[in-house]
Scaffold this motif. Sequence first.
Motif, short mmCIF file in Angstrom:
data_model
loop_
_atom_site.label_atom_id
_atom_site.label_comp_id
_atom_site.label_asym_id
_atom_site.label_seq_id
_atom_site.Cartn_x
_atom_site.Cartn_y
_atom_site.Cartn_z
N GLN A 1 0.83 -1.21 0.00
CA GLN A 1 0.00 0.00 0.00
C GLN A 1 0.87 1.26 0.00
N LEU A 2 1.93 1.26 0.80
CA LEU A 2 2.83 2.41 0.86
C LEU A 2 3.56 2.62 -0.47
N ALA A 3 3.83 1.53 -1.19
CA ALA A 3 4.50 1.65 -2.49
C ALA A 3 3.60 2.37 -3.49
N VAL A 4 2.30 2.26 -3.31
CA VAL A 4 1.34 2.94 -4.20
C VAL A 4 1.09 4.37 -3.75
N THR A 5 0.88 4.56 -2.46
CA THR A 5 0.52 5.88 -1.95
C THR A 5 1.72 6.69 -1.47
N GLY A 6 2.82 6.03 -1.11
CA GLY A 6 3.99 6.72 -0.61
C GLY A 6 3.66 7.51 0.64
N SER A 7 4.41 8.55 0.86
CA SER A 7 4.20 9.37 2.06
C SER A 7 2.96 10.25 1.92
N GLU A 8 2.28 10.21 0.78
CA GLU A 8 1.06 10.99 0.59
C GLU A 8 0.01 10.63 1.64
N VAL A 9 0.04 9.41 2.13
CA VAL A 9 -0.98 8.98 3.10
C VAL A 9 -0.84 9.72 4.42
N ILE A 10 0.26 10.40 4.63
CA ILE A 10 0.44 11.07 5.91
C ILE A 10 0.31 12.59 5.79
N GLN A 11 0.02 13.09 4.62
CA GLN A 11 -0.08 14.54 4.44
C GLN A 11 -1.32 15.09 5.08
#
Length: 138
Positions: A128-138
């Motif tokens: 999931q992180l490979a798809v969304t990257g750090s965007e999930v924490i913005q």
Amino acid sequence: MKCAPKIVTVVAAVIWRDGKYLGVKRPQGKPMAGLYEFPGGKVEPDESVRAALVRELREELDITPTSIAFFQEKEHSYAHISVHLHFFHVRAFEGELSPREGQEMEWLTPEEGKDRPFLEADQDIVAQLAVTGSEVIQ
């Protein structure tokens, strides 16, 4: 008659720095040694998951998280144990990272994480992180 494994409540931190997250390799002598995981551990009786996360990060890495955001929870069963995991994003912390249990650590881009052997319970989070990257924490 075979009994179902005990369910253990566990916390895990996706610790971010400069667009990379911390992968921790389980040390020799621990179950599933050599596999990567997100730092964290078991929740003690009468302890909140947030308090457990703070305690575990102090014990394992000698840091105190100062920015914690709930990410998601899931259950996973291994042959010897079932875990109910609570994942959190940690965007800031106090202290210098120090592997207090002899574990190796590596800052990984979300893409690099896919190439590391993570615990089964963490693999879909890594994907999931490979798809969304750090965007999930913005």
